[in-house]
Design a protein around this motif. Structure first.
Motif, PDB file in Angstrom:
ATOM      1  N   ILE A 234      -9.457  23.256   4.810  1.00 39.24           N
ATOM      2  CA  ILE A 234      -9.858  23.210   3.413  1.00 39.24           C
ATOM      3  C   ILE A 234     -10.784  22.026   3.135  1.00 39.24           C
ATOM      4  O   ILE A 234     -11.753  22.136   2.380  1.00 39.24           O
ATOM      5  N   GLN A 235     -10.512  20.874   3.785  1.00 36.06           N
ATOM      6  CA  GLN A 235     -11.397  19.721   3.613  1.00 36.06           C
ATOM      7  C   GLN A 235     -12.722  19.914   4.347  1.00 36.06           C
ATOM      8  O   GLN A 235     -13.779  19.512   3.845  1.00 36.06           O
ATOM      9  N   LEU A 236     -12.682  20.534   5.532  1.00 38.34           N
ATOM     10  CA  LEU A 236     -13.912  20.751   6.291  1.00 38.34           C
ATOM     11  C   LEU A 236     -14.876  21.658   5.529  1.00 38.34           C
ATOM     12  O   LEU A 236     -16.097  21.449   5.564  1.00 38.34           O
ATOM     13  N   GLU A 237     -14.343  22.645   4.838  1.00 37.05           N
ATOM     14  CA  GLU A 237     -15.198  23.515   4.027  1.00 37.05           C
ATOM     15  C   GLU A 237     -15.895  22.708   2.930  1.00 37.05           C
ATOM     16  O   GLU A 237     -17.083  22.888   2.662  1.00 37.05           O
ATOM     17  N   PHE A 238     -15.149  21.808   2.310  1.00 37.75           N
ATOM     18  CA  PHE A 238     -15.722  20.976   1.256  1.00 37.75           C
ATOM     19  C   PHE A 238     -16.770  20.021   1.841  1.00 37.75           C
ATOM     20  O   PHE A 238     -17.839  19.814   1.250  1.00 37.75           O
TER      21      PHE A 238
ATOM     22  N   LYS B 215     -18.683  20.387   4.444  1.00 39.57           N
ATOM     23  CA  LYS B 215     -19.922  21.114   4.742  1.00 39.57           C
ATOM     24  C   LYS B 215     -20.669  21.461   3.455  1.00 39.57           C
ATOM     25  O   LYS B 215     -21.890  21.344   3.385  1.00 39.57           O
ATOM     26  N   LYS B 216     -19.944  21.867   2.447  1.00 39.09           N
ATOM     27  CA  LYS B 216     -20.570  22.234   1.171  1.00 39.09           C
ATOM     28  C   LYS B 216     -21.263  21.046   0.519  1.00 39.09           C
ATOM     29  O   LYS B 216     -22.306  21.187  -0.119  1.00 39.09           O
ATOM     30  N   GLU B 217     -20.699  19.833   0.727  1.00 36.63           N
ATOM     31  CA  GLU B 217     -21.253  18.629   0.106  1.00 36.63           C
ATOM     32  C   GLU B 217     -22.297  17.934   0.988  1.00 36.63           C
ATOM     33  O   GLU B 217     -22.668  16.786   0.738  1.00 36.63           O
ATOM     34  N   ASN B 218     -22.738  18.607   2.036  1.00 36.35           N
ATOM     35  CA  ASN B 218     -23.822  18.106   2.899  1.00 36.35           C
ATOM     36  C   ASN B 218     -23.452  16.864   3.700  1.00 36.35           C
ATOM     37  O   ASN B 218     -24.317  16.068   4.067  1.00 36.35           O
ATOM     38  N   PHE B 219     -22.153  16.697   4.001  1.00 32.35           N
ATOM     39  CA  PHE B 219     -21.768  15.609   4.894  1.00 32.35           C
ATOM     40  C   PHE B 219     -21.956  16.013   6.355  1.00 32.35           C
ATOM     41  O   PHE B 219     -22.002  15.167   7.229  1.00 32.35           O
TER      42      PHE B 219
END
Length: 301
Positions: free
Chosen positions: A9-13, A15-19
């Motif tokens: 769940i954190q990895l999806e976030f 990637k979405k936030e361009n980290f």
């Protein structure tokens, strides 16, 4: 202390936030940073690729922003030695600070990949509160984290159950400004929330005054909670300690674990690289809001 890595769940976030960036590109950018640092007359040569990687990712893989924050990171530590002198666990300021306040890190991230940092006052009538020491404890925690993982965001919880008005008034405007400079300009992290729990009656008005000196984005992330149910609307229970209605374990145990783990970095804190301000190229100083003086004349009735 076992800091749980990001889960799905954190990895999806993240990637979405361009980290996220591919490993080859990150390696190339780290090479650029090492070369750039070697050519700055006032900055130290740093070849710690893991630390630089965490720095780069925290800046969302933006090379220019990373360079700017890296310079600020080293310059502010030379410019404000009172906040960075002797960060070892056996320092006298650290021993005294622990008689008044405690700090901890939560093992789990929030779903948005934020780390939660808790600072709380404890009941003690025999020791003097030292605001500088509390600031040093937070800055030390951020440095501890940066050595171990990229910081995608941080949430701060201030437990004021045993807080006295004099404690908060000792955070002078100039100290507050310097702390915000250290966090906002000189570290690759984003302040995602500031939560006050167990607030005395005087906190609301003081926090409203304090907000005036913060960026609007951070102002909107400051919340005062009259109960833990309100806190749970923003931070899941499994991230919070038992004492806050959570399931992450005893807060005292988490505090003890963090302090013991701080010892791992004692040697590196003694020999940390620093900027040489005498060699810094001349630059125009940006205008800063005047925050001289103290809060002592603030009417909190």
């Amino acid at each position: 202390m076992f800091l749980e890595p990001p889960k799905e769940i954190q990895l999806e976030f993240i990637k979405k936030e361009n980290f996220y960036h591919n490993a080859d590109k990150i390696d190339e950018d780290i090479d650029v940073l090492i070369d750039w640092l070697s050519k700055q007359p006032h900055l130290p040569n740093v070849a710690d690729r893991v630390w630089l990687k965490h720095f780069l990712i925290g800046c969302k893989n933006n090379l220019q922003r990373t360079k700017k924050v890296l310079e600020s990171y080293f310059v502010v530590r030379a410019d404000l030695p009172e906040l960075f002198d002797d960060l070892t666990t056996d320092a006298e300021w650290a021993k005294n600070a622990m008689k008044i306040g405690k700090i901890s890190l939560m093992p789990k991230m929030t779903p948005e990949a934020n780390r939660v940092h808790i600072l709380r006052t404890i009941e003690n009538n025999d020791s003097e509160f030292n605001a500088v020491a509390m600031c040093k404890g937070t800055l030390k925690t951020i440095d501890y984290l940066m050595r171990r993982e990229p910081i995608y965001g941080m949430v701060f919880i201030f437990d004021l159950q045993h807080c006295q008005l004099s404690y908060l008034l000792s955070f002078t405007p100039s100290l507050t400004k310097n702390l915000m400079r250290c966090i906002h300009e000189a570290t690759p992290l984003r302040v995602k929330g500031i939560h006050y729990v167990n607030p005395p009656k005087f906190v609301s008005r003081l926090v409203s005054f304090f907000k005036m000196f913060l960026p609007t984005k951070i102002q909107n992330r400051i919340l005062i909670h009259e109960n833990f149910e309100s806190l749970h609307k923003h931070i899941p229970k499994d991230v919070l300690p038992n004492e806050y209605g959570g399931t992450a374990g005893s807060i005292e145990k988490l505090e003890e674990e963090l302090f013991e783990n701080f010892k791992e970095d004692d040697e590196s804190w003694k020999s940390r690289p620093q900027a040489d301000l005498s060699k810094r190229p001349a630059q125009e100083k940006s205008s800063e809001m005047d925050m001289s003086g103290t809060f002592k004349k603030l009417n909190l009735d």
